[in-house]
Design a protein around this motif. Structure first.
Motif, PDB file in Angstrom:
ATOM      1  N   THR A   1      -3.611   0.739  -3.170  1.00 52.29           N
ATOM      2  CA  THR A   1      -2.757  -0.413  -3.394  1.00 52.29           C
ATOM      3  C   THR A   1      -1.624  -0.012  -4.327  1.00 52.29           C
ATOM      4  O   THR A   1      -1.746   0.920  -5.119  1.00 52.29           O
ATOM      5  CB  THR A   1      -3.528  -1.598  -4.000  1.00 52.29           C
ATOM      6  OG1 THR A   1      -4.032  -1.214  -5.265  1.00 52.29           O
ATOM      7  CG2 THR A   1      -4.629  -2.070  -3.078  1.00 52.29           C
ATOM      8  N   PHE A   2      -0.521  -0.728  -4.231  1.00 51.86           N
ATOM      9  CA  PHE A   2       0.658  -0.428  -5.036  1.00 51.86           C
ATOM     10  C   PHE A   2       0.319  -0.459  -6.519  1.00 51.86           C
ATOM     11  O   PHE A   2       0.771   0.382  -7.288  1.00 51.86           O
ATOM     12  CB  PHE A   2       1.759  -1.440  -4.705  1.00 51.86           C
ATOM     13  CG  PHE A   2       3.092  -1.092  -5.289  1.00 51.86           C
ATOM     14  CD1 PHE A   2       3.898  -0.146  -4.682  1.00 51.86           C
ATOM     15  CD2 PHE A   2       3.549  -1.718  -6.435  1.00 51.86           C
ATOM     16  CE1 PHE A   2       5.138   0.179  -5.214  1.00 51.86           C
ATOM     17  CE2 PHE A   2       4.785  -1.406  -6.973  1.00 51.86           C
ATOM     18  CZ  PHE A   2       5.582  -0.456  -6.359  1.00 51.86           C
ATOM     19  N   GLU A   3      -0.490  -1.412  -6.937  1.00 53.48           N
ATOM     20  CA  GLU A   3      -0.872  -1.537  -8.344  1.00 53.48           C
ATOM     21  C   GLU A   3      -1.694  -0.344  -8.815  1.00 53.48           C
ATOM     22  O   GLU A   3      -1.625   0.058  -9.959  1.00 53.48           O
ATOM     23  CB  GLU A   3      -1.647  -2.829  -8.581  1.00 53.48           C
ATOM     24  CG  GLU A   3      -0.812  -4.081  -8.448  1.00 53.48           C
ATOM     25  CD  GLU A   3      -0.525  -4.473  -7.003  1.00 53.48           C
ATOM     26  OE1 GLU A   3      -1.238  -4.005  -6.087  1.00 53.48           O
ATOM     27  OE2 GLU A   3       0.437  -5.230  -6.786  1.00 53.48           O
TER      28      GLU A   3
ATOM     29  N   ASP B   1      -3.591   1.429   9.542  1.00 51.17           N
ATOM     30  CA  ASP B   1      -4.600   2.385  10.002  1.00 51.17           C
ATOM     31  C   ASP B   1      -4.151   3.822   9.764  1.00 51.17           C
ATOM     32  O   ASP B   1      -4.956   4.695   9.492  1.00 51.17           O
ATOM     33  CB  ASP B   1      -4.897   2.184  11.488  1.00 51.17           C
ATOM     34  CG  ASP B   1      -5.576   0.859  11.757  1.00 51.17           C
ATOM     35  OD1 ASP B   1      -6.310   0.361  10.872  1.00 51.17           O
ATOM     36  OD2 ASP B   1      -5.364   0.310  12.851  1.00 51.17           O
ATOM     37  N   GLU B   2      -2.837   4.042   9.886  1.00 51.11           N
ATOM     38  CA  GLU B   2      -2.293   5.397   9.775  1.00 51.11           C
ATOM     39  C   GLU B   2      -0.842   5.335   9.308  1.00 51.11           C
ATOM     40  O   GLU B   2      -0.112   4.426   9.678  1.00 51.11           O
ATOM     41  CB  GLU B   2      -2.366   6.063  11.152  1.00 51.11           C
ATOM     42  CG  GLU B   2      -1.859   7.463  11.209  1.00 51.11           C
ATOM     43  CD  GLU B   2      -2.005   8.059  12.605  1.00 51.11           C
ATOM     44  OE1 GLU B   2      -3.089   8.560  12.909  1.00 51.11           O
ATOM     45  OE2 GLU B   2      -1.027   7.984  13.370  1.00 51.11           O
TER      46      GLU B   2
ATOM     47  N   TYR C   1       0.840  -1.190   0.000  1.00 52.51           N
ATOM     48  CA  TYR C   1       0.000   0.000   0.000  1.00 52.51           C
ATOM     49  C   TYR C   1       0.879   1.245   0.000  1.00 52.51           C
ATOM     50  O   TYR C   1       1.941   1.260   0.614  1.00 52.51           O
ATOM     51  CB  TYR C   1      -0.909   0.020   1.236  1.00 52.51           C
ATOM     52  CG  TYR C   1      -1.879  -1.134   1.234  1.00 52.51           C
ATOM     53  CD1 TYR C   1      -3.118  -1.024   0.616  1.00 52.51           C
ATOM     54  CD2 TYR C   1      -1.544  -2.347   1.817  1.00 52.51           C
ATOM     55  CE1 TYR C   1      -3.998  -2.089   0.594  1.00 52.51           C
ATOM     56  CE2 TYR C   1      -2.425  -3.418   1.800  1.00 52.51           C
ATOM     57  CZ  TYR C   1      -3.647  -3.276   1.189  1.00 52.51           C
ATOM     58  OH  TYR C   1      -4.518  -4.335   1.161  1.00 52.51           O
ATOM     59  N   VAL C   2       0.407   2.291  -0.671  1.00 54.19           N
ATOM     60  CA  VAL C   2       1.154   3.541  -0.768  1.00 54.19           C
ATOM     61  C   VAL C   2       0.353   4.642  -0.090  1.00 54.19           C
ATOM     62  O   VAL C   2      -0.836   4.820  -0.373  1.00 54.19           O
ATOM     63  CB  VAL C   2       1.422   3.921  -2.241  1.00 54.19           C
ATOM     64  CG1 VAL C   2       2.233   5.212  -2.323  1.00 54.19           C
ATOM     65  CG2 VAL C   2       2.131   2.801  -2.969  1.00 54.19           C
ATOM     66  N   CYS C   3       1.004   5.402   0.779  1.00 52.92           N
ATOM     67  CA  CYS C   3       0.376   6.570   1.399  1.00 52.92           C
ATOM     68  C   CYS C   3       0.204   7.629   0.310  1.00 52.92           C
ATOM     69  O   CYS C   3       1.167   7.987  -0.368  1.00 52.92           O
ATOM     70  CB  CYS C   3       1.256   7.101   2.528  1.00 52.92           C
ATOM     71  SG  CYS C   3       0.668   8.657   3.235  1.00 52.92           S
TER      72      CYS C   3
ATOM     73  N   ILE D   1       5.051   6.852   0.889  1.00 53.89           N
ATOM     74  CA  ILE D   1       5.792   5.752   1.492  1.00 53.89           C
ATOM     75  C   ILE D   1       5.034   4.455   1.219  1.00 53.89           C
ATOM     76  O   ILE D   1       3.810   4.413   1.259  1.00 53.89           O
ATOM     77  CB  ILE D   1       5.981   5.976   3.004  1.00 53.89           C
ATOM     78  CG1 ILE D   1       6.951   7.120   3.219  1.00 53.89           C
ATOM     79  CG2 ILE D   1       6.466   4.713   3.702  1.00 53.89           C
ATOM     80  CD1 ILE D   1       7.225   7.445   4.660  1.00 53.89           C
ATOM     81  N   VAL D   2       5.786   3.391   0.942  1.00 51.20           N
ATOM     82  CA  VAL D   2       5.191   2.086   0.646  1.00 51.20           C
ATOM     83  C   VAL D   2       5.216   1.222   1.909  1.00 51.20           C
ATOM     84  O   VAL D   2       6.241   1.136   2.592  1.00 51.20           O
ATOM     85  CB  VAL D   2       5.953   1.379  -0.492  1.00 51.20           C
ATOM     86  CG1 VAL D   2       5.366   0.000  -0.760  1.00 51.20           C
ATOM     87  CG2 VAL D   2       5.936   2.226  -1.749  1.00 51.20           C
ATOM     88  N   TYR D   3       4.077   0.584   2.204  1.00 55.81           N
ATOM     89  CA  TYR D   3       3.945  -0.304   3.357  1.00 55.81           C
ATOM     90  C   TYR D   3       3.555  -1.700   2.910  1.00 55.81           C
ATOM     91  O   TYR D   3       2.784  -1.847   1.959  1.00 55.81           O
ATOM     92  CB  TYR D   3       2.822   0.187   4.295  1.00 55.81           C
ATOM     93  CG  TYR D   3       3.143   1.430   5.051  1.00 55.81           C
ATOM     94  CD1 TYR D   3       3.720   1.355   6.311  1.00 55.81           C
ATOM     95  CD2 TYR D   3       2.862   2.681   4.522  1.00 55.81           C
ATOM     96  CE1 TYR D   3       4.006   2.503   7.021  1.00 55.81           C
ATOM     97  CE2 TYR D   3       3.152   3.837   5.229  1.00 55.81           C
ATOM     98  CZ  TYR D   3       3.721   3.734   6.479  1.00 55.81           C
ATOM     99  OH  TYR D   3       4.015   4.868   7.179  1.00 55.81           O
TER     100      TYR D   3
END
Length: 59
Positions: free
Chosen positions: A49-51, A37-38, A11-13, A18-20
């Motif tokens: 999502t990254f995609e 969550d944050e 996931y990307v903020c 930033i990628v998580y």
């Protein structure tokens, strides 16, 4: 036959980019991922999502 590990959903903020790795939970022999969550860096709660990130409008 060798086992291929499953890659986590990423996931990307949308605020600071930033990628998580998704938070994982295991149910019914399947792994499910969800966004944090944050954001730990900026406090935002908006993730894609990254995609989807490459198609997400950032400006």
């Amino acid at each position: 036959m060798s086992h291929t590990p499953e890659l986590p959903e990423r996931y990307v903020c949308t605020n600071c980019h930033i990628v998580y790795a998704g938070t994982v939970r295991h149910e019914d022999d399947t792994y499910h991922y969800s966004a944090p969550d944050e954001c730990a860096a900026c406090g935002s709660t908006d993730f894609v999502t990254f995609e989807q990130y490459v198609r997400h409008k950032t400006a």
